[in-house]
Design a protein around this motif. Sequence first.
Motif, PDB file in Angstrom:
ATOM      1  N   ILE A 123     120.503 -48.670  73.372  1.00 50.63           N
ATOM      2  CA  ILE A 123     119.837 -49.901  72.780  1.00 50.63           C
ATOM      3  C   ILE A 123     121.032 -50.437  71.914  1.00 50.63           C
ATOM      4  O   ILE A 123     121.161 -51.828  72.014  1.00 50.63           O
ATOM      5  N   VAL A 124     121.695 -49.862  71.094  1.00 49.02           N
ATOM      6  CA  VAL A 124     123.080 -50.344  70.513  1.00 49.02           C
ATOM      7  C   VAL A 124     124.035 -50.918  71.528  1.00 49.02           C
ATOM      8  O   VAL A 124     124.579 -52.111  71.025  1.00 49.02           O
ATOM      9  N   PHE A 126     122.183 -48.568  64.462  1.00 54.14           N
ATOM     10  CA  PHE A 126     121.019 -49.359  65.022  1.00 54.14           C
ATOM     11  C   PHE A 126     120.677 -50.664  63.939  1.00 54.14           C
ATOM     12  O   PHE A 126     120.864 -51.900  64.360  1.00 54.14           O
ATOM     13  N   ARG A 127     120.915 -50.284  62.710  1.00 56.34           N
ATOM     14  CA  ARG A 127     120.696 -51.170  61.658  1.00 56.34           C
ATOM     15  C   ARG A 127     121.797 -52.468  61.605  1.00 56.34           C
ATOM     16  O   ARG A 127     121.357 -53.572  61.640  1.00 56.34           O
ATOM     17  N   ASP A 165     120.790 -40.557  73.134  1.00 55.83           N
ATOM     18  CA  ASP A 165     121.398 -41.486  74.451  1.00 55.83           C
ATOM     19  C   ASP A 165     120.482 -42.657  74.275  1.00 55.83           C
ATOM     20  O   ASP A 165     120.875 -43.891  74.585  1.00 55.83           O
ATOM     21  N   VAL A 166     119.408 -42.758  74.036  1.00 53.29           N
ATOM     22  CA  VAL A 166     118.283 -43.544  73.997  1.00 53.29           C
ATOM     23  C   VAL A 166     118.784 -44.696  72.927  1.00 53.29           C
ATOM     24  O   VAL A 166     118.799 -45.982  73.123  1.00 53.29           O
ATOM     25  N   VAL A 205     117.170 -57.437  75.554  1.00 55.76           N
ATOM     26  CA  VAL A 205     117.244 -56.447  74.537  1.00 55.76           C
ATOM     27  C   VAL A 205     115.957 -56.308  73.749  1.00 55.76           C
ATOM     28  O   VAL A 205     115.421 -55.263  73.397  1.00 55.76           O
ATOM     29  N   SER A 206     115.394 -57.605  73.385  1.00 51.80           N
ATOM     30  CA  SER A 206     113.984 -57.490  72.992  1.00 51.80           C
ATOM     31  C   SER A 206     112.930 -56.731  73.657  1.00 51.80           C
ATOM     32  O   SER A 206     112.045 -56.074  73.096  1.00 51.80           O
ATOM     33  N   ASP A 207     113.079 -57.157  75.055  1.00 48.17           N
ATOM     34  CA  ASP A 207     112.216 -56.415  75.604  1.00 48.17           C
ATOM     35  C   ASP A 207     112.263 -55.005  76.033  1.00 48.17           C
ATOM     36  O   ASP A 207     111.197 -54.518  76.163  1.00 48.17           O
ATOM     37  N   ASP A 208     113.480 -54.674  75.833  1.00 49.65           N
ATOM     38  CA  ASP A 208     113.793 -53.134  75.985  1.00 49.65           C
ATOM     39  C   ASP A 208     113.132 -52.547  74.855  1.00 49.65           C
ATOM     40  O   ASP A 208     112.981 -51.206  74.818  1.00 49.65           O
TER      41      ASP A 208
END
Length: 197
Positions: free
Chosen positions: A45-46, A74-75, A40-41, A112-115
């Motif tokens: 992010i995706v 993710f990629r 789920d993490v 998203v970058s900070d996440d």
Amino acid sequence: MSEIADRYRRRADAFERKVVSVRPDQWSHPSPCAKWTARDVVRHIVDMHAVMLRPLGRSLSPAPTVDDDPVAAFRAARADVEATLDDPALATLPCDTPTGTMPAQQHIDQVVSDDLPLHGWDLARATSQDDTIDPEDVERAWSAMRALPAELMDKFRTPGAFGPGIEVFGPEMQVEQDASAQDKLLAFIGRDPRWRP
């Protein structure tokens, strides 16, 4: 390459290394985020990569789902965001966001970058990997968090304030006065630095 794009790539590289290192039997492990497994993490992010593209009228490219292949999902998502950051016309396009209008690249940088480093900690802790966050990212995040107005921080801590089911930060946790900068940051956003699966 812009500083924002470079920072995103560095963080995405670090997150991807963690995703690649998850063993098949670990995807169902609990994470420090209540109700979320390790899978789920990555799904979050995706999904947040898709949210970054939405104000630009774009969506994620076709790819395997996080359920089928978390690494490939993710990629593919990061490739879509990197393409946005690498296109000056897209990167500088003004976007309407919950915190105001800003260029797409700034929105990506602040969300998203900070996440990535923070959720990288979640994933690492859930799957018994090295959970050290880059000290540069810890310092940057800590400075940004402490500069937030109290009313905005309250909104970040209010479940549903940014939409149904969205919870940005949990209640602040207590840590020792001599805790590390990383642990203080994690506690500030509602994580228990001592959490173990």
